[in-house]
Design a protein around this motif. Structure first.
Motif, PDB file in Angstrom:
ATOM      1  N   ARG A 189       0.833  -1.203   0.000  1.00  0.00           N
ATOM      2  CA  ARG A 189       0.000   0.000   0.000  1.00  0.00           C
ATOM      3  C   ARG A 189       0.874   1.261   0.000  1.00  0.00           C
ATOM      4  N   ASP A 190       1.499   1.591   1.133  1.00  0.00           N
ATOM      5  CA  ASP A 190       2.343   2.793   1.149  1.00  0.00           C
ATOM      6  C   ASP A 190       3.551   2.575   0.234  1.00  0.00           C
ATOM      7  N   HIS A 222      -8.580  -0.370   7.941  1.00  0.00           N
ATOM      8  CA  HIS A 222      -7.670   0.663   8.433  1.00  0.00           C
ATOM      9  C   HIS A 222      -8.177   2.008   7.930  1.00  0.00           C
ATOM     10  N   PHE A 248      -8.367   6.272   8.159  1.00  0.00           N
ATOM     11  CA  PHE A 248      -7.493   7.373   8.595  1.00  0.00           C
ATOM     12  C   PHE A 248      -8.091   8.723   8.240  1.00  0.00           C
ATOM     13  N   SER A 286      -5.927   5.661  12.098  1.00  0.00           N
ATOM     14  CA  SER A 286      -4.679   6.429  12.000  1.00  0.00           C
ATOM     15  C   SER A 286      -4.986   7.913  12.019  1.00  0.00           C
ATOM     16  N   HIS A 312       7.786   7.918   8.437  1.00  0.00           N
ATOM     17  CA  HIS A 312       8.349   8.175   7.098  1.00  0.00           C
ATOM     18  C   HIS A 312       9.783   8.668   7.231  1.00  0.00           C
ATOM     19  N   TYR A 339      -5.515   8.898  -2.687  1.00  0.00           N
ATOM     20  CA  TYR A 339      -4.885   9.464  -1.478  1.00  0.00           C
ATOM     21  C   TYR A 339      -3.607  10.195  -1.831  1.00  0.00           C
TER      22      TYR A 339
HETATM   23  O1  KIV Z   1       1.759   8.317   6.255  1.00  0.00           O
HETATM   24  C1  KIV Z   1       0.587   8.234   6.643  1.00  0.00           C
HETATM   25  O2  KIV Z   1       0.085   9.038   7.427  1.00  0.00           O
HETATM   26  C2  KIV Z   1      -0.208   7.128   6.115  1.00  0.00           C
HETATM   27  C3  KIV Z   1      -1.522   6.873   6.776  1.00  0.00           C
HETATM   28  C4  KIV Z   1      -2.567   6.513   5.780  1.00  0.00           C
HETATM   29  C5  KIV Z   1      -1.360   5.818   7.825  1.00  0.00           C
HETATM   30  O3  KIV Z   1       0.239   6.399   5.267  1.00  0.00           O
END
Ligand code: KIV
Ligand code: ZN
Length: 517
Positions: A17-18, A101, A103, A143, A208, A516
Motif C-alpha cells: 500500500r504505502d 484501516h 485514517f 490512523s 516516514h 490518497y
Molecule cells: O503516512 C501516513 O500518514 C499514512 C496513513 C494513511 C497511515 O500512510
C-alpha cells in the motif's frame, strides 16, 4: 535479556500500500499476490494489501490476497468516509483475519488547508467512521494522519474517542518524517500515559523517512511502549519511503539487550523478500543499504578481512545467513536436471506448482544454452518474469550497430494476437530498438530512466535492465534480464508498457478517481 518483560512487537507490513506509492513501484495483481505469499512466509503479522477504493485493480488485489493468504491479518485502507470503508470491507471480508484501516488527518495544518474542517467536526467524523467500520468487522485500525504535528491535547481527545468507539489499534503516523528520535520517544510515552484505555488497544507507529530517521523513530517508539510498527520491505514508500522492515527487525534481534522485544519474523526470509520486491518493481537498493544491500556483509579493507578470517565477530554483528543470504552457492548449469532445479527453487523459497515449475524449467534450459553458470539471481529473474496477461509480447529484435554505422533496428511485437513489425534508427542499439517498439505500441509514455547492470559473472553474464516510463504523472518500471542487453532492454520496455496498460485499464474502471495524496 529480561525474559519476564519481553515484549512482542507486531509487524504491520505496508509494502503493498504505502510502498506501492513509491514512484515506479506499481504492481499488478499477480505480482502483489506473489509478494503477499512471501510476506506470509516472512512472518509479518499484518499485510496492508492496498487501498480498495483507489481503483478496481487495487480492490481485486486486496480481495485476492484476502482470499488466499491464511494466518495473517489482511488490512485494507480507507479514508474516514462510508464509501471508502464499505469498499475496504468488501475486499478484506474474505480474509480469516480482516482489518479495516481508516485514517483522517488531525493536524491544524491539514484541517485548515486540506480538509477545511473544524476540530469538532473532525472529532465527530473520526469517531463516527470507526463506529461505522465496527458494524462490519471487529478489527478496526484508526490512523491520525500527521499525528506528530497535531496539537497534543486534541490528538489525545481523538484517540480516546476512537478507542471508545471500538478501534482495536490506534496508529500514530509521522506522515512527513518530521519527528526526531528523542522527541518521538517522549511523544509516544506521553500518549501512553495520557490516553485513557490505551492499554486495551494496540499502539502502533508509522514513520516516514524524509530526514532518514524512520527506523530510529520506530525503534524509539518501541522503547516508549509502542507494540506495533508499520514498515515496508527495503523501506520503499511515499517520497523518501517508510521505515525499513529489515532494519527494524534486525535491530530488535541483534540488540535484544536494549529493546527486550521479539517479533514473529523469520529472519531467514528477509533477503529473499527484498530480492523479490526488487525483481517485481525494478527498484534496486543502494549497495551500502543495511541488511539487504550488496555490500552489507562485504569486508573490503585488509584489516577487516584479516579480522573476520580469524574471528567473524570482530567485524560482523550478525551473520549473512541469519538474514537468508547464502554463503554456499550451488551453481546450476546446462547439465542440471529438473530435480536439481526443483531443489534449488525450494532452497530459494519458491513454492511453485507443477505447471509453474515446468514453465520455469523451460526458461531455465533456454538460459543455460546461452550462459554457462546459472546463479541464484538468474533464477530469481526467471521466476519474477512470468506475468499472466500481456497485451504486448516482443517476438523478435534485430539491431545492426557498430562504430561506423547508424544503429538500425527491426522489431516484431505481438499485439492482442496480431503480429506487427517496424524499424527505426537511434542514438545507439538500445535507443533504436525502443524507438521501433514505440512506433508499434503507439505509446505517449516517455522513457525517464534506464539502468543496466550485470547479474554476477563475467562478460557472459545476463544484463539486468530496468526502464522507467512516465505518462500523466504516473511512472512505471519494467524489467528484464538477458545475456544480450539490447534484447533485455527491449523486453524491459515492453514489460513497462504492459504494466502501464494494466494501470490505465484499472484507472478507467476506477470507482473513485481521487487517490490518497
Ligand atoms: O503516512 C501516513 O500518514 C499514512 C496513513 C494513511 C497511515 O500512510
Ligand atoms: Zn504513510
Amino acid at each position: 535479556m529480561d525474559n519476564e518483560h519481553i515484549k512482542k512487537i507486531k509487524i504491520f507490513d505496508t509494502t503493498l500500500r504505502d510502498g506501492e506509492q513509491s514512484p515506479g513501484a506499481s504492481m499488478n495483481i499477480e505480482e502483489k499476490l506473489n509478494l503477499a505469499r512471501q510476506l506470509a512466509r516472512l512472518g509479518v503479522d499484518v499485510i496492508e494489501a492496498g487501498f480498495p477504493v483507489a481503483s478496481e485493480g487495487d480492490f481485486e488485489a486486496v480481495k485476492a490476497i484476502a482470499q488466499e493468504i491464511k494466518g495473517v491479518e489482511i488490512a485494507g485502507l480507507a479514508r474516514a468516509n462510508e464509501k471508502d470503508i464499505y469498499r475496504a470491507y468488501s475486499a478484506v471480508k474474505y480474509s480469516e483475519k480482516p482489518v479495516i484501516h481508516t485514517f483522517i488527518a488531525t493536524s491544524d495544518l491539514h484541517l485548515k488547508y486540506k480538509l477545511k474542517m473544524s476540530r469538532e467536526d473532525l472529532y465527530e467524523k473520526a469517531v463516527g467512521m470507526v463506529r461505522y467500520a465496527k458494524t462490519f468487522i471487529e478489527n478496526v485500525e484508526f490512523s491520525a494522519e500527521d499525528a506528530s504535528r497535531t496539537d497534543f491535547e486534541f490528538l489525545c481527545k481523538v484517540l480516546e474517542g476512537v478507542i471508545d468507539a471500538g478501534a482495536t489499534t490506534v496508529n500514530i503516523p509521522d506522515t512527513v518524517g518530521y519527528a526526531t528520535p528523542f522527541e518521538f520517544f517522549n511523544f509516544i510515552k506521553s500518549i501512553k500515559e495520557r490516553v485513557k484505555s490505551i492499554e486495551n488497544v494496540i499502539l502502533s507507529v508509522h514513520c516516514h523517512n524524509d530526514l532518514g530517521l524512520a527506523v530510529a523513530n520506530s525503534l524509539s517508539a518501541i522503547l516508549a511502549g509502542a507494540n506495533q510498527v508499520e514498515c515496508t520491505i527495503n523501506g520503499i514508500g511515499e517520497r523518501a519511503g517508510n521505515a525499513a522492515l529489515e532494519e527494524i527487525v534486525m535491530a530488535l534481534d541483534v540488540r535484544k539487550d536494549i529493546y527486550n522485544a521479539i517479533t514473529n519474523i523469520n529472519t531467514n526470509e528477509i533477503y529473499r523478500s527484498s530480492q523479490l520486491l526488487t525483481h517485481i518493481t525494478g527498484i534496486s537498493v543502494q549497495p551500502n543499504k543495511a541488511i539487504v544491500g550488496k555490500n552489507a556483509f562485504a569486508h573490503e579493507a585488509g584489516i577487516h578481512q584479516d579480522g573476520v578470517l580469524k574471528e567473524k565477530a570482530t567485524y560482523e554483528i550478525m551473520t549473512p545467513e541469519r538474514v537468508g543470504r547464502q554463503s554456499n552457492d550451488l551453481v546450476l548449469g546446462k547439465h542440471s536436471g529438473k530435480h536439481a532445479f526443483k531443489e534449488k527453487l525450494e532452497s530459494l523459497g519458491y513454492l511453485l506448482n507443477d505447471k509453474e515449475i515446468e514453465n520455469a524449467f523451460i526458461k531455465f534450459k533456454a538460459l543455460s544454452d546461452r550462459k554457462k553458470e546459472i546463479y541464484d539471481e538468474d533464477i530469481d529473474s526467471l521466476i519474477a518474469k512470468s506475468h499472466p496477461f500481456e497485451k504486448y509480447e516482443l517476438k523478435y529484435v534485430n539491431v545492426v550497430c557498430g562504430d561506423t554505422v547508424t544503429p538500425l533496428s527491426m522489431v516484431k511485437v505481438m499485439v492482442d494476437g496480431e503480429l506487427k513489425h517496424n524499424s527505426s534508427c537511434g542514438n545507439g542499439p538500445v535507443d533504436a530498438a525502443i524507438n521501433a517498439i514505440e512506433k508499434i505500441v503507439n505509446s505517449k509514455a516517455k522513457v525517464i530512466g534506464y539502468e543496466v547492470k550485470s547479474i554476477r559473472g563475467t562478460t557472459e553474464a545476463q544484463g539486468d535492465v530496468s526502464i522507467t516510463i512516465e505518462e500523466n504523472g504516473v511512472s512505471i518500471t519494467g524489467r528484464s534480464a538477458h545475456t544480450d542487453i539490447v534484447v533485455a532492454s527491449a523486453k524491459a520496455y515492453v514489460n513497462a508498457i504492459n504494466k502501464l496498460y494494466i494501470h490505465n485499464s484499472n484507472l478507467k474502471k476506477s470507482v473513485e478517481s481521487e487517490i490518497y495524496e
